[in-house]
Design a protein around this motif. Structure first.
Motif, PDB file in Angstrom:
ATOM      1  N   TYR A  33       0.828  -1.203   0.000  1.00 15.83           N
ATOM      2  CA  TYR A  33       0.000   0.000   0.000  1.00 15.83           C
ATOM      3  C   TYR A  33       0.870   1.264   0.000  1.00 15.83           C
ATOM      4  O   TYR A  33       2.009   1.245   0.484  1.00 15.83           O
ATOM      5  CB  TYR A  33      -0.857   0.076   1.275  1.00 15.83           C
ATOM      6  N   TYR A  35       0.175   5.106   1.562  1.00 16.25           N
ATOM      7  CA  TYR A  35      -0.680   6.007   2.317  1.00 16.25           C
ATOM      8  C   TYR A  35      -0.052   7.391   2.310  1.00 16.25           C
ATOM      9  O   TYR A  35       1.169   7.529   2.330  1.00 16.25           O
ATOM     10  CB  TYR A  35      -0.800   5.559   3.786  1.00 16.25           C
ATOM     11  N   ILE A  45      -5.480   6.348   2.324  1.00 16.82           N
ATOM     12  CA  ILE A  45      -4.942   5.349   1.408  1.00 16.82           C
ATOM     13  C   ILE A  45      -4.942   5.915  -0.011  1.00 16.82           C
ATOM     14  O   ILE A  45      -5.859   6.632  -0.412  1.00 16.82           O
ATOM     15  CB  ILE A  45      -5.731   4.032   1.457  1.00 16.82           C
ATOM     16  N   ILE A  55      -5.350  -3.092  -6.799  1.00 17.92           N
ATOM     17  CA  ILE A  55      -6.668  -3.441  -6.276  1.00 17.92           C
ATOM     18  C   ILE A  55      -7.371  -2.252  -5.633  1.00 17.92           C
ATOM     19  O   ILE A  55      -8.586  -2.276  -5.459  1.00 17.92           O
ATOM     20  CB  ILE A  55      -6.605  -4.621  -5.280  1.00 17.92           C
ATOM     21  N   SER A  94       0.947  -6.142   3.955  1.00 11.60           N
ATOM     22  CA  SER A  94       0.191  -7.072   4.786  1.00 11.60           C
ATOM     23  C   SER A  94      -0.137  -8.297   3.950  1.00 11.60           C
ATOM     24  O   SER A  94       0.063  -8.309   2.732  1.00 11.60           O
ATOM     25  CB  SER A  94      -1.106  -6.437   5.287  1.00 11.60           C
ATOM     26  N   PRO A  97      -6.050  -8.662   3.021  1.00 16.85           N
ATOM     27  CA  PRO A  97      -7.136  -8.646   4.004  1.00 16.85           C
ATOM     28  C   PRO A  97      -8.239  -9.609   3.599  1.00 16.85           C
ATOM     29  O   PRO A  97      -8.623  -9.687   2.441  1.00 16.85           O
ATOM     30  CB  PRO A  97      -7.620  -7.200   3.969  1.00 16.85           C
ATOM     31  N   GLY A  98      -8.740 -10.349   4.545  1.00 14.58           N
ATOM     32  CA  GLY A  98      -9.780 -11.328   4.266  1.00 14.58           C
ATOM     33  C   GLY A  98      -9.232 -12.739   4.330  1.00 14.58           C
ATOM     34  O   GLY A  98      -9.978 -13.678   4.511  1.00 14.58           O
ATOM     35  N   ASN A 100      -6.877 -14.579   6.650  1.00 13.11           N
ATOM     36  CA  ASN A 100      -6.064 -14.521   7.867  1.00 13.11           C
ATOM     37  C   ASN A 100      -5.488 -13.122   8.048  1.00 13.11           C
ATOM     38  O   ASN A 100      -4.278 -12.930   8.081  1.00 13.11           O
ATOM     39  CB  ASN A 100      -4.921 -15.534   7.792  1.00 13.11           C
ATOM     40  N   THR A 101      -6.354 -12.162   8.140  1.00 12.24           N
ATOM     41  CA  THR A 101      -5.933 -10.761   8.173  1.00 12.24           C
ATOM     42  C   THR A 101      -4.969 -10.489   9.311  1.00 12.24           C
ATOM     43  O   THR A 101      -5.298 -10.664  10.477  1.00 12.24           O
ATOM     44  CB  THR A 101      -7.162  -9.858   8.319  1.00 12.24           C
ATOM     45  N   GLY A 102      -3.793 -10.085   8.941  1.00  7.12           N
ATOM     46  CA  GLY A 102      -2.804  -9.683   9.929  1.00  7.12           C
ATOM     47  C   GLY A 102      -2.673  -8.180   9.904  1.00  7.12           C
ATOM     48  O   GLY A 102      -3.387  -7.483   9.192  1.00  7.12           O
ATOM     49  N   GLU A 103      -1.745  -7.697  10.683  1.00  8.24           N
ATOM     50  CA  GLU A 103      -1.609  -6.255  10.772  1.00  8.24           C
ATOM     51  C   GLU A 103      -0.855  -5.692   9.574  1.00  8.24           C
ATOM     52  O   GLU A 103      -0.194  -6.402   8.839  1.00  8.24           O
ATOM     53  CB  GLU A 103      -0.871  -5.867  12.064  1.00  8.24           C
ATOM     54  N   LEU A 104      -0.984  -4.400   9.425  1.00  9.96           N
ATOM     55  CA  LEU A 104      -0.200  -3.662   8.448  1.00  9.96           C
ATOM     56  C   LEU A 104       1.175  -3.397   9.032  1.00  9.96           C
ATOM     57  O   LEU A 104       1.293  -2.991  10.182  1.00  9.96           O
ATOM     58  CB  LEU A 104      -0.841  -2.308   8.166  1.00  9.96           C
ATOM     59  N   PHE A 105       2.174  -3.633   8.218  1.00  7.96           N
ATOM     60  CA  PHE A 105       3.530  -3.260   8.604  1.00  7.96           C
ATOM     61  C   PHE A 105       3.890  -2.022   7.799  1.00  7.96           C
ATOM     62  O   PHE A 105       3.825  -2.035   6.565  1.00  7.96           O
ATOM     63  CB  PHE A 105       4.504  -4.402   8.285  1.00  7.96           C
ATOM     64  N   PHE A 106       4.288  -0.979   8.495  1.00 12.00           N
ATOM     65  CA  PHE A 106       4.593   0.279   7.834  1.00 12.00           C
ATOM     66  C   PHE A 106       6.089   0.495   7.691  1.00 12.00           C
ATOM     67  O   PHE A 106       6.876   0.084   8.545  1.00 12.00           O
ATOM     68  CB  PHE A 106       4.028   1.455   8.640  1.00 12.00           C
TER      69      PHE A 106
ATOM     70  N   PHE B  35      -7.759  -2.824  14.991  1.00 13.29           N
ATOM     71  CA  PHE B  35      -6.344  -2.607  15.294  1.00 13.29           C
ATOM     72  C   PHE B  35      -6.161  -1.278  16.006  1.00 13.29           C
ATOM     73  O   PHE B  35      -6.955  -0.351  15.843  1.00 13.29           O
ATOM     74  CB  PHE B  35      -5.515  -2.532  14.001  1.00 13.29           C
ATOM     75  N   TYR B  37      -2.814   1.459  16.424  1.00 16.61           N
ATOM     76  CA  TYR B  37      -1.439   1.811  16.087  1.00 16.61           C
ATOM     77  C   TYR B  37      -1.043   3.048  16.867  1.00 16.61           C
ATOM     78  O   TYR B  37      -1.859   3.911  17.157  1.00 16.61           O
ATOM     79  CB  TYR B  37      -1.306   2.123  14.589  1.00 16.61           C
ATOM     80  N   ARG B  50      -4.236  -6.401  17.569  1.00 15.89           N
ATOM     81  CA  ARG B  50      -5.253  -6.831  16.614  1.00 15.89           C
ATOM     82  C   ARG B  50      -6.292  -7.643  17.369  1.00 15.89           C
ATOM     83  O   ARG B  50      -5.951  -8.464  18.222  1.00 15.89           O
ATOM     84  CB  ARG B  50      -4.633  -7.702  15.521  1.00 15.89           C
ATOM     85  N   VAL B  95     -10.604  -3.643   9.471  1.00 18.29           N
ATOM     86  CA  VAL B  95     -10.570  -4.394   8.209  1.00 18.29           C
ATOM     87  C   VAL B  95     -11.715  -5.383   8.250  1.00 18.29           C
ATOM     88  O   VAL B  95     -11.899  -6.063   9.247  1.00 18.29           O
ATOM     89  CB  VAL B  95      -9.250  -5.169   8.039  1.00 18.29           C
ATOM     90  N   ASN B  97     -13.630  -8.775   6.546  1.00 20.12           N
ATOM     91  CA  ASN B  97     -13.171  -9.997   5.884  1.00 20.12           C
ATOM     92  C   ASN B  97     -13.476 -10.003   4.397  1.00 20.12           C
ATOM     93  O   ASN B  97     -12.809 -10.664   3.623  1.00 20.12           O
ATOM     94  CB  ASN B  97     -13.812 -11.201   6.557  1.00 20.12           C
ATOM     95  N   PHE B 102      -7.635  -1.358   4.865  1.00 18.01           N
ATOM     96  CA  PHE B 102      -7.727  -0.948   6.252  1.00 18.01           C
ATOM     97  C   PHE B 102      -8.370   0.434   6.305  1.00 18.01           C
ATOM     98  O   PHE B 102      -7.963   1.341   5.577  1.00 18.01           O
ATOM     99  CB  PHE B 102      -6.324  -0.873   6.866  1.00 18.01           C
TER     100      PHE B 102
END
Lengths: 115, 114
Positions: A33, A35, A45, A55, A94, A97-98, A100-106, B35, B37, B50, B95, B97, B102
């Motif tokens: 992404y 931002y 975003i 996307i 990340s 999303p959708g 096994n949504t994990g966190e965003l790493f910036f 989440f 941050y 999370r 987020v 599903n 986000f």
């Protein structure tokens, strides 16, 4: 090892110039992404790529063009810079999303100042 | 449509006070993730927690705790015995599903005064 790295960290340039910000992630994520964070700290975003495919393309001037040569890289090129483009640009990654949504790493952010 | 509201724009507390940052979200999806941050003055965005929509258990991590309540669509964040190092902008995010992005709130700027 830096998970999400973006360069340059600081960029000062004149109006009308063209500049690029590069981003790389070594987390094996499939989604990246861009931002934009303005002076009021709003995180907006701009673009999202999944496996090199665009996307998300929010309402962003077409002077901004993202490019994803592979799923570990997402670069941002900006043409004809304007004063209003001054902001901090964050790259992030990340899992999609959708799934096994994990966190965003910036990344650490790239502060762009247009004079 | 998804939305996250952080109604508190700025909060100031004196060191050692407790402070709660509010986060209210909107979604019609039944499966989603929330989440928090932290963005300290140095500017980086640091992941704190999370939580998925099926887990309403509150969580505590040191001086930090989170209260997730689906009945009020809230995911509030409390800092106990605040310290100067807690001074930062805090963002809540959502987020869903079925979505692909986000959604961030507008952030709450916390200043802890020594």
């Amino acid at each position: 090892d830096t998970a999400v790295s973006q360069t340059p960290k600081y960029l000062v340039t004149q109006m009308g110039n063209d500049k690029s910000i590069k981003c790389e992630q070594n987390l094996g994520h499939d989604t990246m992404y861009w931002y934009k964070q303005d002076s009021k700290k709003f995180l907006k975003i701009m673009f999202s790529y999944n496996n090199k495919e665009l996307i998300i393309n929010e309402t962003v001037p077409n002077r901004f063009s993202p490019k994803s040569p592979d799923k570990a890289h997402l670069n941002l090129h900006i043409n004809s810079l304007e004063l209003g483009d001054s902001a901090v640009y964050f790259c992030a990654s990340s899992l999609l999303p959708g799934l096994n949504t994990g966190e965003l790493f910036f990344g650490e952010g790239s502060r762009l100042t247009v004079l | 449509a998804q939305k996250v509201t952080q109604a508190q724009t700025e909060i100031s507390v004196v060191e050692k006070e407790d402070v709660t940052l509010d986060c209210v979200y909107e979604t019609r999806d039944t499966t989603y993730y929330l989440f928090w941050y932290k963005q300290p003055p140095s500017g980086e965005l640091v992941f704190l927690i999370r939580r998925n929509s099926f887990d309403e258990q509150n969580e505590i991590s040191g001086r930090y705790s989170w209260n997730f309540q689906k009945s009020t669509s809230s995911f509030n964040f409390t800092i106990t015995a605040s310290q100067v190092v807690d001074s930062a902008v805090y963002f809540c995010a959502l987020v869903v599903n079925t979505g692909n992005q986000f959604y961030f709130g507008t952030g709450t700027s916390l200043t802890v005064i020594p």
